[in-house]
Design a protein around this motif. Sequence first.
Motif, PDB file in Angstrom:
ATOM      1  N   ARG A  70      48.431  42.059  27.160  1.00 45.99           N
ATOM      2  CA  ARG A  70      47.257  41.245  27.484  1.00 45.99           C
ATOM      3  C   ARG A  70      47.466  40.262  28.630  1.00 45.99           C
ATOM      4  N   CYS A  71      48.692  40.129  29.127  1.00 47.27           N
ATOM      5  CA  CYS A  71      48.969  39.254  30.269  1.00 47.27           C
ATOM      6  C   CYS A  71      50.362  39.580  30.793  1.00 47.27           C
ATOM      7  N   ALA A  72      50.690  39.031  31.956  1.00 45.74           N
ATOM      8  CA  ALA A  72      51.975  39.308  32.596  1.00 45.74           C
ATOM      9  C   ALA A  72      52.951  38.162  32.375  1.00 45.74           C
ATOM     10  N   LEU A  73      54.172  38.493  32.001  1.00 51.53           N
ATOM     11  CA  LEU A  73      55.203  37.486  31.770  1.00 51.53           C
ATOM     12  C   LEU A  73      56.040  37.197  33.015  1.00 51.53           C
ATOM     13  N   VAL A  74      56.047  38.123  33.975  1.00 49.62           N
ATOM     14  CA  VAL A  74      56.801  37.954  35.221  1.00 49.62           C
ATOM     15  C   VAL A  74      55.917  38.391  36.374  1.00 49.62           C
ATOM     16  N   GLY A  75      55.893  37.565  37.426  1.00 53.42           N
ATOM     17  CA  GLY A  75      55.190  37.896  38.656  1.00 53.42           C
ATOM     18  C   GLY A  75      56.129  37.735  39.837  1.00 53.42           C
ATOM     19  N   CYS A  95      54.369  42.893  29.920  1.00 55.14           N
ATOM     20  CA  CYS A  95      53.899  43.273  31.258  1.00 55.14           C
ATOM     21  C   CYS A  95      54.393  42.344  32.352  1.00 55.14           C
ATOM     22  N   ILE A  96      54.329  42.861  33.571  1.00 56.04           N
ATOM     23  CA  ILE A  96      54.563  42.073  34.778  1.00 56.04           C
ATOM     24  C   ILE A  96      53.315  42.179  35.647  1.00 56.04           C
ATOM     25  N   ARG A  97      53.284  41.421  36.737  1.00 52.77           N
ATOM     26  CA  ARG A  97      52.226  41.560  37.732  1.00 52.77           C
ATOM     27  C   ARG A  97      52.856  41.444  39.117  1.00 52.77           C
ATOM     28  N   PHE A 110      62.297  46.030  34.712  1.00 53.61           N
ATOM     29  CA  PHE A 110      61.725  47.048  33.844  1.00 53.61           C
ATOM     30  C   PHE A 110      60.724  46.359  32.928  1.00 53.61           C
ATOM     31  N   ALA A 111      59.595  46.995  32.696  1.00 54.45           N
ATOM     32  CA  ALA A 111      58.564  46.455  31.808  1.00 54.45           C
ATOM     33  C   ALA A 111      57.751  47.604  31.241  1.00 54.45           C
ATOM     34  N   LEU A 112      56.898  47.277  30.278  1.00 52.99           N
ATOM     35  CA  LEU A 112      56.029  48.291  29.687  1.00 52.99           C
ATOM     36  C   LEU A 112      54.929  48.713  30.650  1.00 52.99           C
ATOM     37  N   GLY A 113      54.468  47.783  31.479  1.00 51.72           N
ATOM     38  CA  GLY A 113      53.391  48.073  32.411  1.00 51.72           C
ATOM     39  C   GLY A 113      53.033  46.842  33.210  1.00 51.72           C
TER      40      GLY A 113
END
Length: 159
Positions: A70-75, A95-97, A110-113
């Motif tokens: 539901r949101c990104a933890l790393v940008g 997630c990341i963005r 690496f991330a889920l999406g």
Amino acid sequence: MDIHTADLCDEHGDRVSVATPMFRSFGGRRAFGGPIRTLKLFEDNSLVRKALASPGNGHVLVIDGGGSLRCALVGDQLAELGVANGWAGVLVYGCIRDARAIGGMDIGVFALGTHPCKTVKRDIGDADVPVHFGGVTFTPGQFVYADEDGVIVSPTALL
């Protein structure tokens, strides 16, 4: 460090745990590994900023974000902090963005999406505790290795 998780599994299969295949690679560094540091949090990346702003010394930051999509933890700004402070990589159970920008940085991510929204900032979570996801326990001080074939964990350094 030349990392090939398939070879590490062949050589040390009895000493490694293999995470469920669920991660996508987003960083410019496609293979990475090192000692584990952990965060356990949910939809709040305040502790991620603090961790990546500190000296990484070749460690991998493993973030248990509860698998939230539901949101990104790393940008890109946090990834830049990781590069500047010597982190080998970031493994995000979430997630990341800013994926395009992160793809050009010398750090493994690496991330889920991906997700375009940022998190709330409540400064809530735990650091340097064992976290469990993908069928694997990530314990601070143990070692994680990641490449295009997967993510593995070992109680001791393999390289």
